[in-house]
Structure formats: structure tokens, C-alpha cells
Enzyme design. Structure first.
Site, mmCIF file in Angstrom:
data_model
loop_
_atom_site.group_PDB
_atom_site.id
_atom_site.type_symbol
_atom_site.label_atom_id
_atom_site.label_comp_id
_atom_site.label_asym_id
_atom_site.label_seq_id
_atom_site.Cartn_x
_atom_site.Cartn_y
_atom_site.Cartn_z
ATOM 1 N N ASP A 122 8.152 -7.655 2.870
ATOM 2 C CA ASP A 122 7.281 -7.082 1.846
ATOM 3 C C ASP A 122 8.019 -7.068 0.513
ATOM 4 O O ASP A 122 9.122 -6.534 0.404
ATOM 5 C CB ASP A 122 6.885 -5.657 2.248
ATOM 6 C CG ASP A 122 5.698 -5.145 1.436
ATOM 7 O OD1 ASP A 122 4.976 -5.982 0.852
ATOM 8 O OD2 ASP A 122 5.501 -3.924 1.383
ATOM 9 N N TYR A 124 7.876 -6.465 -3.867
ATOM 10 C CA TYR A 124 7.604 -5.308 -4.731
ATOM 11 C C TYR A 124 7.397 -5.885 -6.114
ATOM 12 O O TYR A 124 8.086 -5.545 -7.049
ATOM 13 C CB TYR A 124 8.851 -4.411 -4.649
ATOM 14 C CG TYR A 124 8.754 -3.022 -5.229
ATOM 15 C CD1 TYR A 124 7.746 -2.148 -4.863
ATOM 16 C CD2 TYR A 124 9.736 -2.577 -6.119
ATOM 17 C CE1 TYR A 124 7.727 -0.852 -5.369
ATOM 18 C CE2 TYR A 124 9.718 -1.294 -6.628
ATOM 19 C CZ TYR A 124 8.700 -0.443 -6.247
ATOM 20 O OH TYR A 124 8.674 0.843 -6.739
ATOM 21 N N HIS A 129 3.014 -1.545 -10.791
ATOM 22 C CA HIS A 129 3.232 -0.660 -9.639
ATOM 23 C C HIS A 129 4.662 -0.126 -9.624
ATOM 24 O O HIS A 129 4.891 1.069 -9.463
ATOM 25 C CB HIS A 129 2.922 -1.406 -8.338
ATOM 26 C CG HIS A 129 3.272 -0.622 -7.104
ATOM 27 N ND1 HIS A 129 2.558 0.504 -6.730
ATOM 28 C CD2 HIS A 129 4.257 -0.777 -6.184
ATOM 29 C CE1 HIS A 129 3.094 1.002 -5.614
ATOM 30 N NE2 HIS A 129 4.124 0.242 -5.261
ATOM 31 N N GLU A 195 -1.726 0.485 0.518
ATOM 32 C CA GLU A 195 -1.220 -0.353 -0.569
ATOM 33 C C GLU A 195 -2.027 -1.633 -0.594
ATOM 34 O O GLU A 195 -2.082 -2.362 0.391
ATOM 35 C CB GLU A 195 0.275 -0.648 -0.393
ATOM 36 C CG GLU A 195 1.113 0.604 -0.644
ATOM 37 C CD GLU A 195 2.604 0.349 -0.811
ATOM 38 O OE1 GLU A 195 3.235 1.032 -1.626
ATOM 39 O OE2 GLU A 195 3.138 -0.546 -0.132
ATOM 40 N N GLN A 236 8.304 8.612 3.480
ATOM 41 C CA GLN A 236 9.013 7.624 2.664
ATOM 42 C C GLN A 236 9.956 8.300 1.660
ATOM 43 O O GLN A 236 11.101 7.889 1.500
ATOM 44 C CB GLN A 236 7.976 6.772 1.910
ATOM 45 C CG GLN A 236 8.567 5.656 1.044
ATOM 46 C CD GLN A 236 7.487 4.940 0.205
ATOM 47 O OE1 GLN A 236 6.298 5.219 0.324
ATOM 48 N NE2 GLN A 236 7.917 4.016 -0.628
ATOM 49 N N TYR A 240 13.974 7.206 2.107
ATOM 50 C CA TYR A 240 14.175 5.862 1.543
ATOM 51 C C TYR A 240 15.532 5.641 0.866
ATOM 52 O O TYR A 240 15.924 4.493 0.626
ATOM 53 C CB TYR A 240 13.030 5.481 0.597
ATOM 54 C CG TYR A 240 13.194 5.884 -0.846
ATOM 55 C CD1 TYR A 240 13.031 7.201 -1.219
ATOM 56 C CD2 TYR A 240 13.521 4.947 -1.823
ATOM 57 C CE1 TYR A 240 13.178 7.572 -2.542
ATOM 58 C CE2 TYR A 240 13.665 5.317 -3.145
ATOM 59 C CZ TYR A 240 13.495 6.638 -3.505
ATOM 60 O OH TYR A 240 13.645 6.995 -4.814
ATOM 61 N N LYS A 249 6.657 3.264 6.601
ATOM 62 C CA LYS A 249 5.892 2.025 6.453
ATOM 63 C C LYS A 249 5.621 1.348 7.798
ATOM 64 O O LYS A 249 4.631 0.641 7.950
ATOM 65 C CB LYS A 249 6.692 1.019 5.606
ATOM 66 C CG LYS A 249 7.017 1.491 4.210
ATOM 67 C CD LYS A 249 5.861 1.266 3.296
ATOM 68 C CE LYS A 249 6.270 1.478 1.847
ATOM 69 N NZ LYS A 249 5.176 1.143 0.946
ATOM 70 N N THR A 345 2.352 -3.865 -3.633
ATOM 71 C CA THR A 345 1.130 -3.282 -4.183
ATOM 72 C C THR A 345 0.738 -3.955 -5.498
ATOM 73 O O THR A 345 1.581 -4.142 -6.375
ATOM 74 C CB THR A 345 1.333 -1.785 -4.444
ATOM 75 O OG1 THR A 345 1.815 -1.208 -3.244
ATOM 76 C CG2 THR A 345 0.048 -1.112 -4.870
HETATM 77 CA CA CA Z 1 4.269 -2.446 0.190
#
Ligand code: CA
Length: 411
Positions: A122, A124, A129, A195, A236, A240, A249, A345
Site C-alpha cells: 500500500d 501513500y 491525504h 480509505e 493505528q 504506528y 490495517k 487514500t
Molecule cells: Ca491505505
């Protein structure tokens, strides 16, 4: 784009026009899952038309629970299958006109995850975002971390919990610690979020040690899907630092069932945003590598009909897929057919285009209303989130259908 006319009935606003022809895996009445192509409200059974000798790929590639083996044949062949089907659906004297048994109504079909996903990454890659999240989680003045404009930031996600659209999602349990707590507690997530993302499916593998340039990247992308990276914000936030997303996630991600090929999206390419400062040479690219795909998110509940809560566009992405793939492999990391790489996202500049509830409700501080007047900040039990996406130009539409999921109470 050349105008094509099919003899199959396709509603005007259909995502699955003659220009699209996406691939998926379906079954009817509990029979064996197999590969098909969507057209209008129907599915063409690829194994059945192969049995009739109308396409040059053996039916055994289509009588499978996933598209991985078919995709592994390579673009030369998979593109030919798509174009052969397009021709069969447009020519006047098509042999398919006498074979109604190869068509299945989408209403009667059960859809499956179209590929076996070996690895899921994934990214970013939306600057809007990343800026919004940085403002909320860290520093409103220096929202973007120093690496963000140099690296298409990403993390390795969890492939085992990717599910097809329509699968119910159980609210996750986990550790939560808010600022007013001395010690963490174990509870059901109270800040459950979606997301809005798109994912691409890897169509050509590489060997360990091999790098993909931005110029070669398109050859390695079979097609795109809609992707909902469900996120438990409270879990999260506590977990994180320092290694990034984990259990907040990994409980589930949802994917739309039809893979729209990169070739079908070719007419909708647009220029991406200007990148400043200049990126390192392995991330430089030529031409148009963003895609103008309109996206929207709807939310409904047991008491409210669906309310549109976001309208965004895939073209906003700061980092494009070619750069993501070049970066992913620049250290020699190999990729495999069926791997999913999600965009991150997709938020736009203004509030109506934010791609997560974290941003829409600004961390829970700004409630919004569903159609029945009930207030929301994050997702409540029995709420349903549905994402849709399509590209359109000169009245020609290529769409993704939808990815939807309902949240069930935790157990
Ligand atoms: Ca994501």
C-alpha cells in the site's frame, strides 16, 4: 477513440461498455468458478467460448478459481483475447449470436477475488491525504515528512485478508490508548474508517535483483480495481510508531471483482501534478501517466439510504503507478503476477473530495449527516460503505462497478 457498436444490449450509463471488457471470476448456482468478461449487465463465459473454438486460448486457463495463470500468459495474449471478444461482440455475423448459453446475467452470478494475491503493498501517494493526516497526527505547520516528496512512501500490507466486494467486515478488536489514558485498553475499535483507493494488479513477474524502469512499468501492470483499505484509526494511532501500520490495517481490505485492463484505460490518461523538488532520475518519467477516473464514496446504514460523502479523482495522485513500481523494485525486490499495489487514500484539495472519514470528520471533530439526519464521525455497526469509479470521454464510459462492504459488530 474509434466508435464501436455492439449487438448486445448495454445500458447507456453502463460501466461495462464495449470499450471496457474487464476480466473477473464468477460462478452461477454454485457451479465451478471460472473466468469471464463483463459486458453491460451480462458476463461472457470465457471457458465456454474457448470450447467453441472462438478464442485462441485453451479453456483450461479459464476454468480456474483465479486469473493468475491466464495473466501469466502475457499481455500479447491477454490483450488479444480481449480484442477478440470485442470483435465477437461487434461484428454483424458473429457466431456468438447463436450461442446465448455463453452469456450469464450478472444478477445471477457470484463474484470472487479475481486473483490470488501473493503480496500486497500500500502506497501513500496523495499529497492532499498525506498533508491532512500529517496535520492531524503530527504537526500542522510541517505536515509532510521530509522524505515525502522524494520517495513514493509505502508499506507491505497483509494479502491474506483481502476480500472481494460484498464481503461483510467484522469490527476489529485491539489496543487503544488515547492521550487521557495512563495505560492502553483492549477494546473494539471506536474509530473505524475506510480509505478510498485504487489498486493495480501485477501482470508480469520479475526475478530477484531485477529493476523495472518507469518506462517499462506499464508492461508489468495488468489492470486496476477499486480498493477499500479499511482502517481502525484508534488502533493505528497507538501502534504506528516506529514501524508503521500493522493491526489497524491488516484485519481487512476490500477489492472490486472486475479488473479493468490498462489498455481499456489508455484513452483516459492525463498529465500528473508537477513534482517539486525534482525527483531522482530513476523516478523520472515521460508522458501522461495519471488517469482521469472519477471516484465516489457512498455510506448507508440500517436506517438511512445511501448518502454520497466524497467525490474524488484518481488523477490527483502525486506519485503515479509507474513511479511506484520503479521505486518498489529499485532495490531488486521481485514482484509476482497477482500482486496488488494500492495507491493510498485518494483525496483532492477541497473537503468534498476527501477519501477517508479521518479527513471528512477531521479526526472526529466535525460530524456529518446521513440522509436520515443521523450523525457520523466514523463507521458504526451495520453501516455500509460503497465506492464507485468510472472514466468517461466523448460519451464513452469505462467503469469499475463497485466495491462495497458492511461492518458487523465485533465479537
Ligand atoms: Ca491505505
Amino acid at each position: 477513440m474509434k466508435t464501436l457498436k455492439t449487438w448486445v444490449t448495454v445500458p447507456d450509463n453502463s460501466d461495462f461498455s464495449i470499450y471496457n471488457l474487464p476480466f473477473g471470476i464468477f460462478s452461477v448456482n454454485g457451479d465451478t468458478p471460472r473466468a469471464g468478461i463483463a459486458i453491460g449487465k451480462q458476463i461472457i463465459d470465457l471457458a465456454a467460448i474457448s470450447d467453441l473454438g472462438l478464442i485462441a486460448v485453451n479453456a483450461s486457463y479459464f476454468r480456474q478459481r483465479t486469473l493468475n495463470e491466464f495473466i501469466s500468459l502475457g499481455k500479447k495474449i491477454t490483450n488479444k483475447v480481449r480484442l477478440d471478444v470485442q470483435r465477437l461482440l461487434t461484428v454483424e455475423n458473429s457466431p456468438l449470436k447463436n450461442h446465448s448459453e455463453v452469456f450469464v446475467s450478472q444478477q445471477d452470478a457470484k463474484m470472487y477475488l479475481p486473483v490470488h494475491v501473493g503480496d500486497y503493498t500500500d502506497f501513500y501517494s496523495s499529497i492532499e491525504h498525506a498533508t491532512n493526516v500529517g496535520k492531524m497526527f503530527r504537526d500542522p505547520e510541517n505536515a509532510l515528512l521530509p522524505n515525502w516528496r522524494h520517495i513514493p512512501v509505502g508499506y507491505h500490507g497483509r494479502a491474506s485478508s483481502i476480500v472481494v466486494s460484498g464481503t461483510d467486515i467484522r469490527r476489529p478488536m485491539g489496543q487503544v490508548k488515547t492521550n487521557d489514558m495512563e495505560v492502553p485498553v483492549f477494546k473494539a475499535s471506536g474509530n473505524l474508517d475506510f480509505e478510498l483507493e485504487m489498486g493495480f494488479i501485477v501482470g508480469k513477474s520479475t526475478e530477484l535483483g531485477e529493476r523495472i524502469s518507469t518506462q517499462e512499468a506499464a508492461e508489468h501492470i495488468f489492470g486496476l480495481v477499486l480498493f477499500n483499505d479499511w482502517s481502525a484509526r484508534d488502533i493505528q494511532k497507538w501502534e504506528y510508531v516506529p514501524l508503521g501500520p500493522f493491526l489497524g490495517k491488516s484485519f481487512a481490505s476490500s477489492m472490486s471483482p472486475w479488473i479493468v485492463t490498462l489498455e481499456a484505460l489508455e484513452p483516459f490518461k492525463v498529465q500528473g501534478p508537477e513534482q517539486q523538488p525534482e525527483v531522482l532520475s530513476y523516478l523520472k518519467y515521460e508522458g501522461e501517466n495519471n488517469y482521469d477516473i472519477k471516484l465516489e464514496v457512498g455510506m448507508s446504514s440500517s436506517t438511512s439510504e445511501e448518502t454520497t460523502i466524497s467525490k474524488s479523482n484518481f488523477k490527483y495522485m502525486y506519485w503515479n503507478m509507474m513511479q511506484q513500481l520503479a521505486h518498489h523494485t529499485v532495490n531488486g525486490c521481485n514482484i509476482n503476477v497477482g500482486d496488488v499495489m494500492a495507491s493510498g487514500t485518494i483525496s483532492g484539495k477541497d473537503e468534498s473530495s476527501y477519501g477517508s472519514l479521518l479527513e471528512i470528520s477531521w479526526g472526529g471533530k466535525k460530524p456529518f449527516e446521513l440522509k436520515d439526519g443521523s450523525a457520523r464521525t466514523f463507521i458504526e455497526d451495520n453501516d455500509t460503505v460503497t465506492m464507485r469509479g468510472f472514466a468517461e470521454k466523448d460519451g464513452k464510459r469505462v467503469g469499475f462497478g463497485q466495491v462495497t462492504g458492511t461492518i458487523l459488530p465485533s465479537t
